[in-house]
Design a protein around this motif. Structure first.
Motif, PDB file in Angstrom:
ATOM      1  N   TYR A  12      -5.362  35.753  11.135  1.00  0.00           N
ATOM      2  CA  TYR A  12      -6.198  35.762  11.989  1.00  0.00           C
ATOM      3  C   TYR A  12      -6.325  37.741  11.742  1.00  0.00           C
ATOM      4  O   TYR A  12      -5.379  38.711  11.789  1.00  0.00           O
ATOM      5  CB  TYR A  12      -5.671  35.779  14.128  1.00  0.00           C
ATOM      6  N   ASN A  13      -8.029  37.967  11.351  1.00  0.00           N
ATOM      7  CA  ASN A  13      -7.964  38.887  10.988  1.00  0.00           C
ATOM      8  C   ASN A  13      -6.959  40.148   9.994  1.00  0.00           C
ATOM      9  O   ASN A  13      -6.260  41.097   9.757  1.00  0.00           O
ATOM     10  CB  ASN A  13      -8.163  39.906  12.077  1.00  0.00           C
ATOM     11  N   ASP A  35      -6.500  29.421  10.108  1.00  0.00           N
ATOM     12  CA  ASP A  35      -7.967  30.517   9.819  1.00  0.00           C
ATOM     13  C   ASP A  35      -8.430  30.226  11.374  1.00  0.00           C
ATOM     14  O   ASP A  35      -8.991  29.537  11.558  1.00  0.00           O
ATOM     15  CB  ASP A  35      -8.757  30.592   9.085  1.00  0.00           C
ATOM     16  N   ASN A  36      -7.803  31.439  12.520  1.00  0.00           N
ATOM     17  CA  ASN A  36      -7.989  31.099  13.695  1.00  0.00           C
ATOM     18  C   ASN A  36      -9.045  31.769  14.228  1.00  0.00           C
ATOM     19  O   ASN A  36      -9.175  33.088  15.343  1.00  0.00           O
ATOM     20  CB  ASN A  36      -6.566  31.791  14.432  1.00  0.00           C
ATOM     21  N   ALA A  37     -10.489  31.388  13.727  1.00  0.00           N
ATOM     22  CA  ALA A  37     -11.682  32.092  13.987  1.00  0.00           C
ATOM     23  C   ALA A  37     -11.497  33.542  13.428  1.00  0.00           C
ATOM     24  O   ALA A  37     -11.732  34.073  14.442  1.00  0.00           O
ATOM     25  CB  ALA A  37     -11.809  31.577  15.039  1.00  0.00           C
ATOM     26  N   SER A  38     -11.169  33.755  12.397  1.00  0.00           N
ATOM     27  CA  SER A  38     -11.257  35.457  12.381  1.00  0.00           C
ATOM     28  C   SER A  38     -12.222  35.626  12.329  1.00  0.00           C
ATOM     29  O   SER A  38     -13.558  35.407  11.492  1.00  0.00           O
ATOM     30  CB  SER A  38     -10.604  35.698  11.181  1.00  0.00           C
ATOM     31  N   ARG A  60     -12.173  27.909  17.652  1.00  0.00           N
ATOM     32  CA  ARG A  60     -11.622  29.158  17.539  1.00  0.00           C
ATOM     33  C   ARG A  60      -9.870  29.371  17.642  1.00  0.00           C
ATOM     34  O   ARG A  60     -10.309  28.820  16.666  1.00  0.00           O
ATOM     35  CB  ARG A  60     -11.946  28.035  19.548  1.00  0.00           C
ATOM     36  N   ASN A  61      -9.807  30.328  17.870  1.00  0.00           N
ATOM     37  CA  ASN A  61      -8.468  31.323  18.025  1.00  0.00           C
ATOM     38  C   ASN A  61      -7.731  30.291  18.649  1.00  0.00           C
ATOM     39  O   ASN A  61      -7.527  29.990  19.938  1.00  0.00           O
ATOM     40  CB  ASN A  61      -8.312  32.120  18.286  1.00  0.00           C
ATOM     41  N   GLY A  67      -1.738  27.325  16.624  1.00  0.00           N
ATOM     42  CA  GLY A  67      -2.467  26.852  14.934  1.00  0.00           C
ATOM     43  C   GLY A  67      -1.149  26.869  13.997  1.00  0.00           C
ATOM     44  O   GLY A  67      -1.639  25.516  12.731  1.00  0.00           O
ATOM     45  N   SER A 206      -2.499  41.309  11.948  1.00  0.00           N
ATOM     46  CA  SER A 206      -4.305  41.139  12.360  1.00  0.00           C
ATOM     47  C   SER A 206      -4.473  42.575  12.341  1.00  0.00           C
ATOM     48  O   SER A 206      -3.457  43.915  12.541  1.00  0.00           O
ATOM     49  CB  SER A 206      -4.093  40.665  13.637  1.00  0.00           C
ATOM     50  N   ALA A 284      -7.272  32.521  26.250  1.00  0.00           N
ATOM     51  CA  ALA A 284      -7.071  32.726  24.539  1.00  0.00           C
ATOM     52  C   ALA A 284      -6.937  34.712  24.425  1.00  0.00           C
ATOM     53  O   ALA A 284      -6.346  35.719  25.164  1.00  0.00           O
ATOM     54  CB  ALA A 284      -8.082  32.549  23.777  1.00  0.00           C
TER      55      ALA A 284
END
Length: 295
Positions: A12-13, A35-38, A60-61, A67, A206, A284
């Motif tokens: 994530y990021n 990839d958690n919706a980065s 989505r995250n 994840g 992140s 979240a």
């Protein structure tokens, strides 16, 4: 040996960290990046750095544990290694972990030596519910342990799947503690492996921001009560909430210049969210309400 291990990374990021992390993984290891919706280019960077990797782009995250579960659902090898994006394997680490798993068939989770930037070993922490308290002593040689941290967690996949993986209700924090507790309750050993080394930046998976730090603290508060309720019962969780949440909220309200204020505010808000029955995976990294202790 490395062909028996798949590496799962939850990102994530993490675009700035993934190239170094992926470059250190042996080329024969299958790699899954979730990839958690980065909001950054984590997925594209992962594909460029490791063209053969399986990259899952979540809509989505999902959170860290869910994840990781999504990544491990793709794994067909005997072993899996959950690796933080801010961690880097040293040469021989994977082979050393596989060799340890062969030596100790009763082990289901294996911890490498986690080395901090200052060269010291990061040897986890005590679990919340261990009856015999005492200092966490750095091991010498292979050793049974209470805790294997999520920054580099080596898993026997048959045992991991038998337990259902990580708790899907935990968005972030204490998912590793929970899995350790469940593994030990199922009769599996947790083993720290000498010589299998992983470099870990710590807290850098992140890109940092004030908002993200607040949400991390929020989930620390929520997940701690969830863990207490799950392993000690609802009454114990309520006692913990009532003993800690009011004080955290008051410190956040009145100590406005203290740099820890955001952490106190987030943890108090997370505890209140658990008390009111809100689900962490639905919250979240949702929109934060304005105010020193608001959600």
């Amino acid at each position: 040996m490395s062909r028996d291990v798949s590496v799962v990374i939850v990102a994530y990021n993490s675009a700035a960290l993934l190239p170094a992390c992926l470059a250190a993984i042996p080329p024969e290891c299958p790699v899954v990046v979730v990839d958690n919706a980065s909001p950054d280019d984590s997925a594209l960077v992962a594909l460029a750095a490791r063209p053969g990797a399986r990259v899952i782009r979540a809509e989505r995250n999902l959170g860290f544990g869910p994840g990781a579960n999504a990544g491990f659902a793709e794994v067909v090898t005997e072993f899996g290694l959950l690796l933080n994006a801010d961690a880097s394997l040293e040469p021989g680490a994977v082979a050393g972990l596989v060799a340890a798993a062969r030596r100790y068939p009763g082990g289901a989770m294996f911890a490498p030596e986690i080395i901090a930037p200052d060269g010291r070993m990061q040897f986890g922490h005590d679990l919340p519910f261990r009856r015999l308290r005492g200092p966490v002593v750095e091991p010498s040689g292979d050793a049974c342990c209470w805790y294997v941290g999520g920054s580099a967690m080596f898993l026997r996949m048959s045992a991991f799947r038998a337990l259902g993986g990580f708790d899907p209700g935990i968005f972030l924090y204490f998912e590793d503690d929970d899995l350790c507790l469940r593994m030990r309750a199922a009769g599996h050993a947790l083993i720290h492996v000498e010589g299998a080394r992983v470099r870990h930046e710590g807290g850098a998976s992140s890109a940092p921001s004030e908002t993200l730090n607040w949400w991390k603290a929020f989930h620390q508060g929520w997940s701690r009560l969830h863990l207490e309720a799950k392993h000690h019962g609802q009454a114990a969780a309520w006692r913990l909430a009532l003993s800690e949440a009011p004080g955290l909220g008051l410190k956040a309200l009145f100590r406005r210049q203290d740099p820890r204020r955001e952490k106190w505010s987030g943890r108090a808000a997370g505890m209140r969210a658990w008390i009111t029955g809100r689900k962490a995976t639905e919250i979240a990294l949702g929109r934060r309400r304005q105010g020193p202790s608001g959600t």
